[in-house]
Design an enzyme around this catalytic site. Structure first.
Site, PDB file in Angstrom:
ATOM      1  CE1 TYR A 141      38.058  34.240  31.358  1.00 32.63           C
ATOM      2  CE2 TYR A 141      36.131  35.621  31.760  1.00 32.63           C
ATOM      3  CZ  TYR A 141      36.800  34.419  31.904  1.00 32.63           C
ATOM      4  OH  TYR A 141      36.209  33.395  32.600  1.00 32.63           O
ATOM      5  CB  SER A 142      43.943  39.610  28.916  1.00 39.17           C
ATOM      6  OG  SER A 142      44.415  39.790  30.226  1.00 39.17           O
TER       7      SER A 142
ATOM      8  CB  CYS B 255      50.232  38.557  30.810  1.00 34.81           C
ATOM      9  SG  CYS B 255      48.441  38.375  31.070  1.00 34.81           S
TER      10      CYS B 255
ATOM     11  CD  GLU C 181      46.103  41.884  32.837  1.00 32.04           C
ATOM     12  OE1 GLU C 181      45.638  43.045  32.875  1.00 32.04           O
ATOM     13  OE2 GLU C 181      45.961  41.120  31.872  1.00 32.04           O
TER      14      GLU C 181
ATOM     15  CE1 TYR D 156      45.712  33.392  34.674  1.00 29.74           C
ATOM     16  CE2 TYR D 156      46.362  35.533  33.822  1.00 29.74           C
ATOM     17  CZ  TYR D 156      46.220  34.172  33.669  1.00 29.74           C
ATOM     18  OH  TYR D 156      46.597  33.591  32.477  1.00 29.74           O
TER      19      TYR D 156
END
Length: 315
Positions: A78-79, A273, A313, A315
């Site tokens: 987790y960022s 992100c 980044e 996901y």
């Protein structure tokens, strides 16, 4: 963001972790909850050797079982959503922003079920999947133990140059690393005022109530009007110039001339992100501006990557 991460694992006492800092924003449309986990100690009281910097991630290990039946579950990254000093600036906490994953057959993608049926919330559904780690985090109570690893990651770090410009594109919980950036640049006592460049945040969400940290952004914008700009795209409530849902790249397009000029400045860094596909949105956003000047955009992006000015980044 589920690969196994190396490094030591340590149980951390989440003392007072959720008192006054857990915000659950119910989303009637998606039937999920978005929770912010604030002030969760990132290190044991006798171990203060786990520092992190803005743009990094930490791993959380849920008790499990996970999709493969493993217990504990594989680590999920987790960022980090807090700057290095933490939200309370004591250098002893870390904040995450976590979306509770709930998949229901007939309401979008749901490959298989991991709950006892009938599910109390969705009694008619034949398949219901609840995210193992996201549910673990969102269900934490004050005093619970949290198993963590890390910190890790170097892709999303801030530039050292205080006069750099920072363009941030986020979708949903992808706002996390940018909150860590912006608190360092415009909030924390130890670093506030050191940044001399321009920071511009673009946030894409489906609904107004999903605009995470909106009050913080507006307060920063009011205090630093010449250095911080904030724009958002709400896909289910706003339309682009073609009358279709407004995605984050469409909002960027509204300012493409200003932003394109910034991108050509060697001091400008771009950060993305959020969901996969954001890079395609970047090409869509700046394709016209690049073509107008006869610039090959893919080659331009390669140059930015080589100069370490392009950070992604997803996901």
């Amino acid at each position: 963001r589920g690969r196994r991460q190396g490094g030591p694992l340590e149980p951390v006492r989440a003392e007072n972790a959720l008192q006054g800092d857990l915000r659950v924003q119910g989303d009637d449309h998606l039937e999920v909850a978005i929770g912010e986990l604030g002030d969760v100690p990132r290190r044991a009281e006798d171990d203060k050797n786990v520092p992190y910097v803005e743009g990094q991630s930490i791993g959380v290990i849920a008790p499990g079982p996970d999709k493969r039946g493993e217990s504990p579950a594989k680590v999920r990254l987790y960022s980090i959503a807090s700057s290095a000093p933490g939200d309370d600036e004591t250098h002893s906490t870390v904040s995450l922003v976590v979306k509770r994953v709930v998949e229901v057959e007939g309401r979008g993608w749901c490959e298989y079920s991991n709950v006892d049926l009938p599910d109390p919330e969705f009694p008619e559904a034949k398949k219901v999947y609840r995210g193992v780690c996201s549910s673990h985090i969102c269900d934490l109570q004050s005093g619970d133990d949290v198993l963590i690893s890390g910190p890790t990651g170097a892709e999303m770090l801030l530039p050292d140059d205080p006069e750099a410009n920072i363009v941030m594109l986020a979708t949903g919980t992808g706002i996390a690393p940018f909150r860590s950036f912006l608190r360092k640049l415009f909030h924390d006592r130890g670093t506030k005022g050191e940044f001399k460049g321009l920071a511009w945040l673009f946030l894409g969400v489906p609904f107004s109530q999903s605009l995470l940290y909106d009050d913080e952004w507006k307060a920063m914008q009011k205090e630093f009007p010449g250095q911080f700009r904030y724009d958002y795209a709400i896909s289910d409530e706003m339309k682009n110039k073609e009358g279709k849902p407004m995605w984050v790249q469409h909002k960027v397009q509204e300012f493409d001339e200003d932003l394109w000029a910034m991108l050509k400045d060697d001091r400008t860094h771009v950060y993305m992100c959020g969901l996969k596909g954001m890079e395609r949105g970047f090409v869509e956003a700046f394709g016209a501006a690049a073509e107008k000047e006869g610039v090959d955009l893919p080659q331009f992006v390669k140059g930015m990557k080589k100069a370490k000015r392009y950070h992604v980044e997803v996901y």
